[in-house]
Design an enzyme around this catalytic site. Sequence first.
Site, mmCIF file in Angstrom:
data_model
loop_
_atom_site.group_PDB
_atom_site.id
_atom_site.type_symbol
_atom_site.label_atom_id
_atom_site.label_comp_id
_atom_site.label_asym_id
_atom_site.label_seq_id
_atom_site.Cartn_x
_atom_site.Cartn_y
_atom_site.Cartn_z
ATOM 1 C CE LYS A 22 -1.518 1.599 4.132
ATOM 2 N NZ LYS A 22 -1.131 3.009 4.364
ATOM 3 C CG ASN A 23 2.694 2.612 3.505
ATOM 4 O OD1 ASN A 23 1.508 2.934 3.392
ATOM 5 N ND2 ASN A 23 3.291 2.436 4.675
ATOM 6 C CB CYS A 116 -3.873 11.041 11.744
ATOM 7 S SG CYS A 116 -2.338 10.258 12.162
ATOM 8 N NE ARG A 121 1.506 10.141 10.521
ATOM 9 C CZ ARG A 121 1.071 9.069 9.861
ATOM 10 N NH1 ARG A 121 -0.114 8.600 10.081
ATOM 11 N NH2 ARG A 121 1.838 8.455 9.000
ATOM 12 N N PRO A 122 3.387 16.416 11.482
ATOM 13 C CG PRO A 122 5.311 17.477 12.283
ATOM 14 C CD PRO A 122 4.392 16.317 12.548
ATOM 15 C CG ASP A 124 8.319 20.094 10.177
ATOM 16 O OD1 ASP A 124 7.673 19.034 10.196
ATOM 17 O OD2 ASP A 124 9.411 20.227 10.758
ATOM 18 C CG ASP A 304 3.489 1.331 9.560
ATOM 19 O OD1 ASP A 304 3.148 2.187 10.388
ATOM 20 O OD2 ASP A 304 3.590 1.562 8.339
ATOM 21 N NE ARG A 396 -6.379 4.723 6.169
ATOM 22 C CZ ARG A 396 -5.678 5.726 6.660
ATOM 23 N NH1 ARG A 396 -5.964 6.208 7.846
ATOM 24 N NH2 ARG A 396 -4.698 6.265 5.976
#
Length: 417
Positions: A22-23, A116, A121-122, A124, A304, A396
């Site tokens: 998926k990623n 989330c 989880r920025p 920047d 993960d 997901r």
Amino acid sequence: MEKLRIQGGRRLTGEVRVGGAKNAALPELVASLLTDEPLRLTNVPAVRDVATIVRLLEHLGVAVERGDATARAQLGTLEGTEAPYDLVKTMRASFLVLGPLLARTGRARVSLPGGCAIGARPVDQHLAALARLGVDLRVEEGYVVAEADRLRGGEVVFDTPTVGGTEHVMMAAALADGTTTLRNAAREPEVADLAVLLNAMGADVEGAGSDTIVIRGVRELGGAEHEILPDRIEAGTYVIAGALCGDSLRITGCRPSDFEAVLDKVAETGADLEEGADSVRVTARPPHESVDARTQPHPGFPTDMQAQYMVLMTQAEGTSIITETIFENRFMHVPELNRMGAEIAVDGHSAIVRGPRKLGGARVMATDLRASASLVLAALAADGETVIDRLYHLDRGYESLVGKLRGAGAKVERFRE
Ligand code: UD1
């Protein structure tokens, strides 16, 4: 609402086939914005996140045809350069369209993904890197507004290795003037896989998979065919299932070299593992030993897999400490696992797991993708029936979970209530 019912305590045997990652599928579909020619991807997983990115790409003017584990994506006419909040909020990877839109049109307006469930989880690092490529950026009403006449190659040093940030800049830099060097880049296999695709499209990317990536910009990119690498997290999840209750369970279609840290850890706990070139055979060998784990960027132990590994530790003799270093709020599975009989205490970034504890079926709630996977594993190992609510989290990222587990002998079904 759809739920999952699992009758625990059954041995898992036979074969589970892993799908595409998926990623990798997400950034690779986004790469279709970089060319007018078609991308043909194979080993595309049928998961909800892929459907979400397809929706965003279609909104931008990409025609996507899905087949059986395939996707053909071709940009027709760019229909605007804006990625609205509604389409970005559900999935952070949507933010990756910013760089390609900029590279193609010189401007983009993309909603900030926001936080989330697992942390702030920025973005920047994405923004600082794009600024180094000569992009003019400002934030207006929750949107990043970006402009650049031409992207210019530059030197980017990430403060922290970021998977999405590395992929984002790689795509933008592929069409920039001059050479871009990324330092402290993420080394995840999905980053390397995206580079393989970009190079097949005519880009000049070197070093992906290491911490230094050099991208020599080219004027244009073309179509390509590419097979998405196997999903190492899906594979690792089934390896843990096998370590918990497997009897010669074969996980096939995977690349064991992509998740050695997980395999080493599981082997240390005493499970019987046999690695092939593209498969792993696993048999549970209780009593399991307690082995601490600490999440790290690749090639370290992946965040993960943290929740899934914790389930194995609830069945191990003694105490183990699992430390999360990547995301600040990634222990939401702990209260649910405790409701099933585990004894886990959270202390800051660490979870202290006391085992072995007998798990019993319960009604539990999925909170995010990998937390849901941990509940499935706990349910497989538990006595009695578990019902998992909020199944959409699992959808997901896990393709045909029910079918795959059933094929291995698990008693599991989806139902509506
Ligand atoms: C990707 C994966 C996700 C995995 C994560 C870490 C995808 C679609 N998702 O997410 O499954 O859990 O890698 O392996 O590939 N950070 C910043 N600033 C930034 C970007 C990131 O501080 O601009 C921080 C994050 O908050 C986090 C760390 O860096 O603490 C790693 O995040 P990152 O690698 O960017 O994760 P994602 O690419 O979002």
